[in-house]
Structure formats: C-alpha cells, structure tokens
Design an enzyme around this catalytic site. Structure first.
Site, PDB file in Angstrom:
ATOM      1  N   ARG A 225       4.562 -10.989  -0.763  1.00  0.00           N
ATOM      2  CA  ARG A 225       5.798 -10.226  -0.516  1.00  0.00           C
ATOM      3  C   ARG A 225       6.267 -10.448   0.919  1.00  0.00           C
ATOM      4  O   ARG A 225       7.458 -10.641   1.170  1.00  0.00           O
ATOM      5  CB  ARG A 225       5.534  -8.747  -0.793  1.00  0.00           C
ATOM      6  CG  ARG A 225       6.677  -7.791  -0.468  1.00  0.00           C
ATOM      7  CD  ARG A 225       6.293  -6.402  -0.960  1.00  0.00           C
ATOM      8  NE  ARG A 225       7.008  -5.323  -0.300  1.00  0.00           N
ATOM      9  CZ  ARG A 225       8.166  -4.834  -0.727  1.00  0.00           C
ATOM     10  NH1 ARG A 225       8.756  -5.354  -1.784  1.00  0.00           N
ATOM     11  NH2 ARG A 225       8.743  -3.815  -0.097  1.00  0.00           N
TER      12      ARG A 225
ATOM     13  N   ARG B 142       6.176  -5.659  -4.976  1.00  0.00           N
ATOM     14  CA  ARG B 142       4.847  -5.111  -4.741  1.00  0.00           C
ATOM     15  C   ARG B 142       4.035  -5.341  -6.014  1.00  0.00           C
ATOM     16  O   ARG B 142       4.586  -5.439  -7.116  1.00  0.00           O
ATOM     17  CB  ARG B 142       4.918  -3.616  -4.431  1.00  0.00           C
ATOM     18  CG  ARG B 142       5.759  -3.256  -3.210  1.00  0.00           C
ATOM     19  CD  ARG B 142       5.815  -1.747  -3.022  1.00  0.00           C
ATOM     20  NE  ARG B 142       6.596  -1.355  -1.850  1.00  0.00           N
ATOM     21  CZ  ARG B 142       7.888  -1.060  -1.854  1.00  0.00           C
ATOM     22  NH1 ARG B 142       8.562  -1.112  -3.007  1.00  0.00           N
ATOM     23  NH2 ARG B 142       8.516  -0.717  -0.750  1.00  0.00           N
TER      24      ARG B 142
ATOM     25  N   TYR C 250      10.182  -8.314  10.126  1.00  0.00           N
ATOM     26  CA  TYR C 250      10.121  -9.731   9.780  1.00  0.00           C
ATOM     27  C   TYR C 250      10.852 -10.595  10.800  1.00  0.00           C
ATOM     28  O   TYR C 250      10.552 -11.778  10.930  1.00  0.00           O
ATOM     29  CB  TYR C 250      10.681  -9.946   8.370  1.00  0.00           C
ATOM     30  CG  TYR C 250       9.808  -9.305   7.322  1.00  0.00           C
ATOM     31  CD1 TYR C 250       8.568  -9.844   6.993  1.00  0.00           C
ATOM     32  CD2 TYR C 250      10.196  -8.131   6.684  1.00  0.00           C
ATOM     33  CE1 TYR C 250       7.747  -9.236   6.055  1.00  0.00           C
ATOM     34  CE2 TYR C 250       9.384  -7.524   5.744  1.00  0.00           C
ATOM     35  CZ  TYR C 250       8.162  -8.075   5.438  1.00  0.00           C
ATOM     36  OH  TYR C 250       7.340  -7.470   4.508  1.00  0.00           O
TER      37      TYR C 250
ATOM     38  N   HIS D 277      13.252  -1.450   0.840  1.00  0.00           N
ATOM     39  CA  HIS D 277      12.911  -0.667   2.032  1.00  0.00           C
ATOM     40  C   HIS D 277      13.926   0.449   2.230  1.00  0.00           C
ATOM     41  O   HIS D 277      15.141   0.219   2.171  1.00  0.00           O
ATOM     42  CB  HIS D 277      12.890  -1.547   3.280  1.00  0.00           C
ATOM     43  CG  HIS D 277      11.702  -2.432   3.385  1.00  0.00           C
ATOM     44  ND1 HIS D 277      11.658  -3.564   4.172  1.00  0.00           N
ATOM     45  CD2 HIS D 277      10.473  -2.360   2.787  1.00  0.00           C
ATOM     46  CE1 HIS D 277      10.476  -4.138   4.065  1.00  0.00           C
ATOM     47  NE2 HIS D 277       9.738  -3.423   3.237  1.00  0.00           N
TER      48      HIS D 277
ATOM     49  N   LYS E  77       8.538   2.541  -4.607  1.00  0.00           N
ATOM     50  CA  LYS E  77       8.081   3.770  -3.957  1.00  0.00           C
ATOM     51  C   LYS E  77       9.113   4.872  -4.138  1.00  0.00           C
ATOM     52  O   LYS E  77      10.310   4.625  -4.175  1.00  0.00           O
ATOM     53  CB  LYS E  77       7.842   3.516  -2.467  1.00  0.00           C
ATOM     54  CG  LYS E  77       6.604   2.669  -2.180  1.00  0.00           C
ATOM     55  CD  LYS E  77       6.348   2.579  -0.694  1.00  0.00           C
ATOM     56  CE  LYS E  77       5.054   1.829  -0.407  1.00  0.00           C
ATOM     57  NZ  LYS E  77       4.778   1.755   1.054  1.00  0.00           N
TER      58      LYS E  77
ATOM     59  N   HIS F  29      -0.209  -8.856  -1.434  1.00  0.00           N
ATOM     60  CA  HIS F  29       0.909  -8.279  -0.681  1.00  0.00           C
ATOM     61  C   HIS F  29       1.461  -9.270   0.342  1.00  0.00           C
ATOM     62  O   HIS F  29       2.634  -9.187   0.729  1.00  0.00           O
ATOM     63  CB  HIS F  29       0.474  -6.992   0.013  1.00  0.00           C
ATOM     64  CG  HIS F  29       1.617  -6.107   0.397  1.00  0.00           C
ATOM     65  ND1 HIS F  29       2.400  -5.447  -0.532  1.00  0.00           N
ATOM     66  CD2 HIS F  29       2.138  -5.785   1.617  1.00  0.00           C
ATOM     67  CE1 HIS F  29       3.336  -4.744   0.083  1.00  0.00           C
ATOM     68  NE2 HIS F  29       3.199  -4.929   1.393  1.00  0.00           N
TER      69      HIS F  29
END
Length: 319
Positions: free
Chosen positions: A268, A172, A300, A291, A197, A265
């Site tokens: 990514r 990110r 994806y 994730h 995150k 982004h």
C-alpha cells in the site's frame, strides 16, 4: 427507629462502572462506527487499566474513583506498562482509548475525569513509510515468484491476486479480504468498493492486470464461491486470515531478498509512493487511500524527498 442502610459491597459499587464501559463500547460500534478490531482493542485497553487500578488502589475501581484519578495515577499506569515492555505506539493507543472512555463518562453525565485530558502521552518517533522498489513490488504480485514453494497452484494464484490488489489499488489487507465474491472486479468491471477504517466505503479503480490475477485465482479455486461469501478463501474454504497473507509475504522476503520492512502493508505504501513519484496528485492519492487527513498522505512526499536526497548524495560529484 429506622435501620441504617446497608453499605454496598465492592462488587455492587463497581457495577455502574461496568455498565458505563459496556455503553461506551456500544457507542463506539453504533455512533463512531469503529471497526470490530478497534473496538476489541479499546475494550482490552480499558480492562487492562481497570486491572491495574485494582492492584494499584487495593480495591475494585468505581465511577467515583475513576473521576478522582490524578495525573500521577495515570503516569504510574504508563510506567507499569513500560516495565512490561509496551512500546510508545501501543501506549498512545491505550491512552487514546482511556481518553475516549473519559469523554463518554462526561457526555453521559457520570463525572468529569479531567486527568485523562491533562496527561501527556509518550513521545512517538514518526517513521516514514517504507515502500518497495517498483521491480520488487511487481515481483511480489507474480505467482511464479513462489513457484519453488510446496503450495497448491490455486493458493499461489490467490496470494498473488491479493498482493496485486494491495499494490495495484492501494488497499489495506482487511479491505481486500473483505471483498465479496459478487463484487469481484472481473469481466470488464474496472473498480471495486471496499470498506475501510471507520466503516467508511470508497470506490477504487482496478487495473486490467489485477483483474486478470483475480480471474485466474477464481478459475483455479477448488471451492464454489458463494456470491454473498468472501472472494478470497483459505485452504479449507473458509474466510482467508490476514495472517496467511503475512506468512506468504515472509516467504517472498526470503525468495526475493526483500528487507524485513517488506510486509503486505508496504505494498500500500508502494502504491502511494510510486504514484506520487510519477506525478500523481496528492488529493487524488488521499481519496484512493481513504485517508481522513491530507497530512497523513503528505508523509509520502517526505518519502519521495528522502529518496531524491539519497540519490543526490550517492551520485553527485560534490556530495
């Protein structure tokens, strides 16, 4: 004869709610370990809701009035935000913030604001990630793609190095800009640890081409980069703003004829989609991206399937 107790002023009645909101924000930082940007956004969401209640109810909200709210009150708030042009994604985040605050009130023994759990959020259309083509992603990471721009060479090298990290390691933008100079993946170091995150750290591999781009930027940077300072700096030597990288990508969109969906982004997204398209393991890609849920990474696979069907429709004689 005992004198009756003086009634509290509206401001005094609202004080416990203010204190509860402050303890909630502190909880988000210390216990949930949310990023500063997320905590700031959640605080703003609560302030906007309390401002709405003040106008909606004609008085400052209190703990008692928060607990007494019904679904109709929350629907009125969401409708008011809609009229202000707020989209479904933003409304969902705001509702998530308010639910988090309501759970904090319950945990703290301050009251059960059940309406927040009962209200349904707005429907959000789930858009699939929009990756770049492989050739376009490579071009974005090449400093020569912006040679015609009136920028200093070290700035072009810096932006190319950031883009190389986003595409080469699936970072990110905040993760890339959070890397310290002492942790720069150069001189034989083929991995870097980043904070993502939830303040969670992960270590990702760094390709030799990416290391070379970072080393080229450092060699040309006119500032002495302190070991404990940021690896990537702005034009005046301070921390580099994500907005500068976003603007650089906007310039590349024009130069390379890329779509509006070509954002930092999107690099990514491109990292994950291109890995998956070449046989990458879904679990490994999940770990590389950081994730928390495999279902997020599975988006994806839908991108890859959509591209296969598009190729089929375009090329098969019977399509």
């Amino acid at each position: 004869m005992t004198k009756p107790a003086l009634s509290e002023s509206p401001a005094e009645s609202a004080l416990p709610l203010l204190e509860a909101s402050q303890s909630w924000l502190a909880y988000l930082v210390t216990e949930r370990r949310l990023s500063p940007n997320t905590v700031e956004a959640y605080g703003r969401d609560l302030r906007q809701f309390l401002a709405f209640l003040t106008e909606y109810q004609g008085e400052l909200p209190t703990l008692q009035s928060m607990v007494a709210l019904g679904p109709a009150d929350l629907r009125a708030f969401l409708a008011a935000r809609r009229r202000e042009g707020i989209g479904s994604h933003s409304l969902m985040r705001q509702l998530a913030a308010l639910r988090s605050f309501a759970r904090h009130l319950d945990r703290s023994g301050l009251g059960n604001a059940a309406a927040f759990a009962a209200i349904r959020g707005p429907k959000v259309k789930k858009n699939l990630p929009r990756p770049l083509a492989i050739a376009s992603a490579r071009a974005v990471t090449d400093a020569d793609s912006r040679a015609s721009e009136d920028k200093e060479p070290w700035i072009l090298a810096r932006d190319a190095a950031v883009f190389a990290l986003l595409y080469g390691s699936g970072l990110r933008i905040g993760e890339a800009l959070g890397i310290l100079r002492k942790d720069a993946p150069i001189e034989g170091r083929n991995e870097v640890t980043v904070t993502g995150k939830g303040n969670k750290t992960r270590t990702v591999p760094v390709l030799p081409q990416v290391s070379a781009a970072i080393a080229d930027y450092i060699a040309h940077c006119p500032y002495a980069l302190a070991p404990e300072g940021p690896l990537f700096v702005g034009a005046k030597g301070g921390p580099l703003s994500p907005r500068i990288i976003q603007l650089a990508m906007e310039g590349l969109r024009g130069a390379l004829g890329l779509p509006e969906t070509a954002t930092p982004h999107a690099l990514r997204h491109s990292f994950a989609t291109h890995l998956l398209g070449r046989g990458g393991d879904l679990r490994a890609i999940q770990e590389l991206l950081g994730h928390a849920s495999l279902s997020t990474t599975q988006n994806y696979t839908k991108v890859d399937a959509a591209r296969l069907m598009a190729a089929y429709d375009a090329a098969h004689p019977r399509a």
